[in-house]
Design a protein around this motif. Structure first.
Motif, PDB file in Angstrom:
ATOM      1  N   VAL A   1       0.849  -1.188   0.000  1.00 51.62           N
ATOM      2  CA  VAL A   1       0.000   0.000   0.000  1.00 51.62           C
ATOM      3  C   VAL A   1       0.884   1.236   0.000  1.00 51.62           C
ATOM      4  CG1 VAL A   1      -1.811   1.259   1.231  1.00 51.62           C
ATOM      5  CG2 VAL A   1      -1.818  -1.247   1.238  1.00 51.62           C
ATOM      6  N   ARG A   2       0.588   2.153  -0.910  1.00 50.77           N
ATOM      7  CA  ARG A   2       1.304   3.422  -0.981  1.00 50.77           C
ATOM      8  C   ARG A   2       0.293   4.541  -1.202  1.00 50.77           C
ATOM      9  NH1 ARG A   2       2.461   0.587  -5.865  1.00 50.77           N
ATOM     10  NH2 ARG A   2       4.188  -0.415  -4.797  1.00 50.77           N
ATOM     11  N   PRO A   3       0.644   5.782  -0.881  1.00 51.27           N
ATOM     12  CA  PRO A   3      -0.307   6.882  -1.055  1.00 51.27           C
ATOM     13  C   PRO A   3      -0.710   7.058  -2.519  1.00 51.27           C
ATOM     14  CG  PRO A   3       1.509   7.543   0.359  1.00 51.27           C
ATOM     15  CD  PRO A   3       1.898   6.227  -0.245  1.00 51.27           C
ATOM     16  N   GLY A   4      -1.986   7.384  -2.740  1.00 48.91           N
ATOM     17  CA  GLY A   4      -2.487   7.674  -4.072  1.00 48.91           C
ATOM     18  C   GLY A   4      -2.719   9.160  -4.251  1.00 48.91           C
ATOM     19  N   LEU A   5      -3.155   9.547  -5.425  1.00 47.44           N
ATOM     20  CA  LEU A   5      -3.451  10.948  -5.696  1.00 47.44           C
ATOM     21  C   LEU A   5      -4.651  11.394  -4.877  1.00 47.44           C
ATOM     22  CD1 LEU A   5      -3.029  10.963  -9.591  1.00 47.44           C
ATOM     23  CD2 LEU A   5      -1.418  11.841  -7.864  1.00 47.44           C
ATOM     24  N   PRO A   6      -4.689  12.635  -4.433  1.00 45.79           N
ATOM     25  CA  PRO A   6      -5.832  13.133  -3.670  1.00 45.79           C
ATOM     26  C   PRO A   6      -7.146  12.936  -4.423  1.00 45.79           C
ATOM     27  CG  PRO A   6      -4.021  14.695  -3.576  1.00 45.79           C
ATOM     28  CD  PRO A   6      -3.633  13.661  -4.591  1.00 45.79           C
ATOM     29  N   GLY A   7      -8.119  12.354  -3.737  1.00 50.37           N
ATOM     30  CA  GLY A   7      -9.420  12.132  -4.333  1.00 50.37           C
ATOM     31  C   GLY A   7      -9.532  10.885  -5.195  1.00 50.37           C
ATOM     32  N   SER A   8      -8.456  10.103  -5.287  1.00 54.69           N
ATOM     33  CA  SER A   8      -8.462   8.932  -6.185  1.00 54.69           C
ATOM     34  C   SER A   8      -9.131   7.714  -5.564  1.00 54.69           C
ATOM     35  CB  SER A   8      -7.029   8.575  -6.587  1.00 54.69           C
ATOM     36  OG  SER A   8      -6.258   8.218  -5.436  1.00 54.69           O
ATOM     37  N   GLY A   9      -9.316   7.700  -4.257  1.00 47.55           N
ATOM     38  CA  GLY A   9      -9.856   6.515  -3.597  1.00 47.55           C
ATOM     39  C   GLY A   9      -8.859   5.372  -3.614  1.00 47.55           C
ATOM     40  N   VAL A  10      -9.374   4.164  -3.760  1.00 48.71           N
ATOM     41  CA  VAL A  10      -8.503   2.983  -3.774  1.00 48.71           C
ATOM     42  C   VAL A  10      -8.307   2.539  -5.218  1.00 48.71           C
ATOM     43  CG1 VAL A  10      -8.179   0.612  -2.980  1.00 48.71           C
ATOM     44  CG2 VAL A  10      -9.353   2.269  -1.510  1.00 48.71           C
ATOM     45  N   THR A  11      -7.046   2.454  -5.633  1.00 51.46           N
ATOM     46  CA  THR A  11      -6.675   1.979  -6.964  1.00 51.46           C
ATOM     47  C   THR A  11      -5.973   0.634  -6.815  1.00 51.46           C
ATOM     48  OG1 THR A  11      -6.386   4.238  -7.760  1.00 51.46           O
ATOM     49  CG2 THR A  11      -5.383   2.487  -9.066  1.00 51.46           C
ATOM     50  N   PHE A  12      -6.364  -0.326  -7.637  1.00 44.68           N
ATOM     51  CA  PHE A  12      -5.782  -1.673  -7.527  1.00 44.68           C
ATOM     52  C   PHE A  12      -4.793  -1.926  -8.657  1.00 44.68           C
ATOM     53  CE2 PHE A  12      -9.870  -1.928  -5.371  1.00 44.68           C
ATOM     54  CZ  PHE A  12      -9.508  -2.540  -4.175  1.00 44.68           C
TER      55      PHE A  12
ATOM     56  N   ALA B   1     -10.355   6.276   8.768  1.00 46.42           N
ATOM     57  CA  ALA B   1     -11.144   6.993   9.775  1.00 46.42           C
ATOM     58  C   ALA B   1     -10.538   6.835  11.168  1.00 46.42           C
ATOM     59  CB  ALA B   1     -12.579   6.479   9.755  1.00 46.42           C
ATOM     60  N   ARG B   2     -10.005   5.656  11.440  1.00 43.13           N
ATOM     61  CA  ARG B   2      -9.456   5.377  12.769  1.00 43.13           C
ATOM     62  C   ARG B   2      -8.073   5.970  12.976  1.00 43.13           C
ATOM     63  NH1 ARG B   2      -6.826   0.733  13.702  1.00 43.13           N
ATOM     64  NH2 ARG B   2      -7.923  -0.278  11.967  1.00 43.13           N
ATOM     65  N   CYS B   3      -7.284   6.037  11.886  1.00 40.24           N
ATOM     66  CA  CYS B   3      -5.876   6.420  12.036  1.00 40.24           C
ATOM     67  C   CYS B   3      -5.537   7.759  11.373  1.00 40.24           C
ATOM     68  CB  CYS B   3      -4.975   5.327  11.466  1.00 40.24           C
ATOM     69  SG  CYS B   3      -5.207   3.708  12.239  1.00 40.24           S
ATOM     70  N   GLY B   4      -6.530   8.457  10.885  1.00 42.41           N
ATOM     71  CA  GLY B   4      -6.270   9.789  10.349  1.00 42.41           C
ATOM     72  C   GLY B   4      -5.728   9.813   8.933  1.00 42.41           C
ATOM     73  N   GLY B   5      -6.144   8.892   8.085  1.00 42.02           N
ATOM     74  CA  GLY B   5      -5.704   8.888   6.692  1.00 42.02           C
ATOM     75  C   GLY B   5      -6.760   9.447   5.759  1.00 42.02           C
ATOM     76  N   THR B   6      -6.394   9.593   4.509  1.00 42.42           N
ATOM     77  CA  THR B   6      -7.336  10.102   3.504  1.00 42.42           C
ATOM     78  C   THR B   6      -8.117   8.992   2.817  1.00 42.42           C
ATOM     79  OG1 THR B   6      -5.736   9.995   1.691  1.00 42.42           O
ATOM     80  CG2 THR B   6      -5.764  12.016   3.044  1.00 42.42           C
ATOM     81  N   GLY B   7      -7.579   7.775   2.835  1.00 40.10           N
ATOM     82  CA  GLY B   7      -8.195   6.680   2.101  1.00 40.10           C
ATOM     83  C   GLY B   7      -7.841   6.655   0.633  1.00 40.10           C
ATOM     84  N   ASP B   8      -6.981   7.589   0.193  1.00 37.03           N
ATOM     85  CA  ASP B   8      -6.525   7.611  -1.199  1.00 37.03           C
ATOM     86  C   ASP B   8      -5.228   6.817  -1.299  1.00 37.03           C
ATOM     87  OD1 ASP B   8      -8.633   9.337  -1.970  1.00 37.03           O
ATOM     88  OD2 ASP B   8      -7.505  11.047  -1.197  1.00 37.03           O
ATOM     89  N   VAL B   9      -5.321   5.574  -1.781  1.00 39.25           N
ATOM     90  CA  VAL B   9      -4.163   4.684  -1.785  1.00 39.25           C
ATOM     91  C   VAL B   9      -4.131   3.853  -3.053  1.00 39.25           C
ATOM     92  CG1 VAL B   9      -3.986   4.501   0.733  1.00 39.25           C
ATOM     93  CG2 VAL B   9      -5.444   2.903  -0.522  1.00 39.25           C
ATOM     94  N   VAL B  10      -2.934   3.384  -3.362  1.00 41.23           N
ATOM     95  CA  VAL B  10      -2.727   2.377  -4.397  1.00 41.23           C
ATOM     96  C   VAL B  10      -2.449   1.060  -3.680  1.00 41.23           C
ATOM     97  CG1 VAL B  10      -1.290   1.627  -6.326  1.00 41.23           C
ATOM     98  CG2 VAL B  10      -1.828   4.060  -6.034  1.00 41.23           C
ATOM     99  N   VAL B  11      -3.224   0.027  -4.016  1.00 39.01           N
ATOM    100  CA  VAL B  11      -3.063  -1.288  -3.396  1.00 39.01           C
ATOM    101  C   VAL B  11      -2.599  -2.271  -4.471  1.00 39.01           C
ATOM    102  CG1 VAL B  11      -4.212  -3.186  -2.203  1.00 39.01           C
ATOM    103  CG2 VAL B  11      -4.857  -0.817  -1.700  1.00 39.01           C
ATOM    104  N   GLU B  12      -1.406  -2.796  -4.289  1.00 43.56           N
ATOM    105  CA  GLU B  12      -0.852  -3.769  -5.232  1.00 43.56           C
ATOM    106  C   GLU B  12      -0.864  -5.145  -4.577  1.00 43.56           C
ATOM    107  OE1 GLU B  12       3.508  -4.769  -7.102  1.00 43.56           O
ATOM    108  OE2 GLU B  12       2.848  -2.681  -7.163  1.00 43.56           O
ATOM    109  N   ILE B  13      -1.624  -6.075  -5.170  1.00 39.69           N
ATOM    110  CA  ILE B  13      -1.749  -7.425  -4.632  1.00 39.69           C
ATOM    111  C   ILE B  13      -0.835  -8.369  -5.401  1.00 39.69           C
ATOM    112  CG2 ILE B  13      -3.331  -9.311  -4.086  1.00 39.69           C
ATOM    113  CD1 ILE B  13      -3.905  -6.740  -2.565  1.00 39.69           C
TER     114      ILE B  13
END
Length: 379
Positions: A83-94, A134-146
């Motif tokens: 998991v790494r930060p994504g662009l603002p407003g991008s949500g979750v990118t896989f 919400a619990r840890c103060g993040g934006t939720g905008d992330v890139v998730v590589e599986i």
């Protein structure tokens, strides 16, 4: 008293656990171990982490998949999420990391070019990312590589290459739980195979019980790989799905033993769930005017193949009769759907010994085309 079979966890549940742990570490600097997640039906399992790494603005966590007592090809696979930060407003990118496939054909619930992470696991990961944010103060905008260690090799033992999922495994699961021997993954693969064939414009598909019957159907009708459905024992799954999602023509191909079960009305052809009915075979012999003594020999034959040999020696086409009865069962299940069905019965060497529902084709000529060559032993 037998011990109940142990349930396991889907690749989607494992990927969700790894994603949750990795994103938590990215925000807090610490990996939760074990990491608890919520499944779609409310269960809250905890997963031990097999690997963890936090560096260079990204976090990676990995979980070893436990399929319980199910003979799952992915049992023991190492499933990682980076998991790494994504662009603002991008949500979750896989993204598809090593060992996770990419969709290359239409007809699947994902667009061409997308990583083979199915919709329910995506939703689970998005929900857990939002909860961690919400619990840890993040934006939720992330890139998730599986990633799945060794996933490209494991995928060769699945339907993925035929479905156009290349480069690795799919991340699957609708409940998060693997039920031992439920066969739900196989049936889902059959359905996705029909979807891919329809999207490719195929007008003729073949449901085959094994590799030999698959080869025979492909050679007989010139069918491409994406028109071949590895139905195994699940004839009912093919017929019921085609009833709702029709293709103009269906060939059911298989060995004399399994198709004699279909002829007897069974839709699950597994040896543990249905048996060859010797009384049916003997009745077919008598109905065709066969000698009562032959019918009795068929009734006490060791196998359906043995019964076939006895009838061949007597010049009686038992294979054709089984095919005709199997075709009747298939049509009953299709319930008038716009699907023209035919049945091809083979022996263990791949020679066609029975057909029904074929118009304008000579069985003698077809036997010559089929020949005696073998690939694998499964019918």
């Amino acid at each position: 008293m037998s011990t109940p079979l142990r349930h396991g966890w889907t690749t989607g549940a494992c990927a969700t656990a790894a994603t949750t742990a990795a994103y938590t570490a990215l925000l807090t600097g610490a990996f939760p171990d074990p990491v608890e997640i919520a499944l779609p039906k409310g269960q809250r399992p905890a997963f031990a982490l097999a690997r963890e790494r936090l560096a260079d603005g990204e976090a990676t966590a990995a979980v070893v998949k436990d399929a319980g007592d199910d003979p799952d090809v992915t049992h023991g696979a190492l499933i990682s999420a980076t998991v790494r930060p994504g662009l603002p407003g991008s949500g979750v990118t896989f993204l598809a990391g090593p060992g996770v496939g990419t969709v290359t054909k239409p007809g699947l619930p994902l667009d061409v070019g997308e990583p083979a992470v199915n919709p329910v696991p995506r939703r689970m990961m998005r929900e857990h990312v939002a909860e961690v944010a919400a619990r840890c103060g993040g934006t939720g905008d992330v890139v998730v590589e599986i990633s799945v260690e060794g996933g490209e090799e494991l995928a060769r033992r699945t339907w993925n290459p035929r479905l156009g999922i290349l480069g690795g495994l799919s991340i699957l699961g609708t409940t998060g739980i693997v039920v031992p021997y439920s066969c739900s993954a196989w049936i889902d693969s059959i359905r996705r195979g029909v979807d891919v064939a329809r999207a490719a414009g195929r007008t003729h598909v073949a449901g085959c019980t094994g590799s030999t019957s698959e080869r025979v159907a492909a050679e007989l009708y010139g069918l491409p790989e994406d028109a071949l459905l590895d139905m195994g024992d699940f004839a009912g799954a093919v017929l019921k799905y085609l009833r709702r999602h029709p293709v103009p023509r269906l060939t059911v191909a298989g060995g004399i033993g399994k198709l004699s079960k279909l002829a007897d009305g069974h839709l699950d052809l597994h040896s543990g769930r249905s048996q060859v009915n010797p009384d049916l075979l003997a009745g077919l012999v008598l109905g065709a005017g066969g000698d009562p003594a032959l019918a009795e020999r068929v009734r006490v034959a060791n196998t359906a193949l043995h019964a076939l040999r006895l009838c061949q020696e007597a010049g009686l086409p038992l294979g054709d009769m089984v095919a005709e009865r199997a075709l009747r069962t298939a049509r009953e299940v299709l319930r008038g759907a716009p699907v023209e069905a035919d049945v091809v019965v083979i022996d263990r060497s791949g020679v066609i010994v029975g057909r029904a529902g074929v118009q304008g084709e000579s069985r003698a000529g077809v036997q010559g085309e089929t020949g005696q060559s073998r690939h694998r032993s499964a019918e």
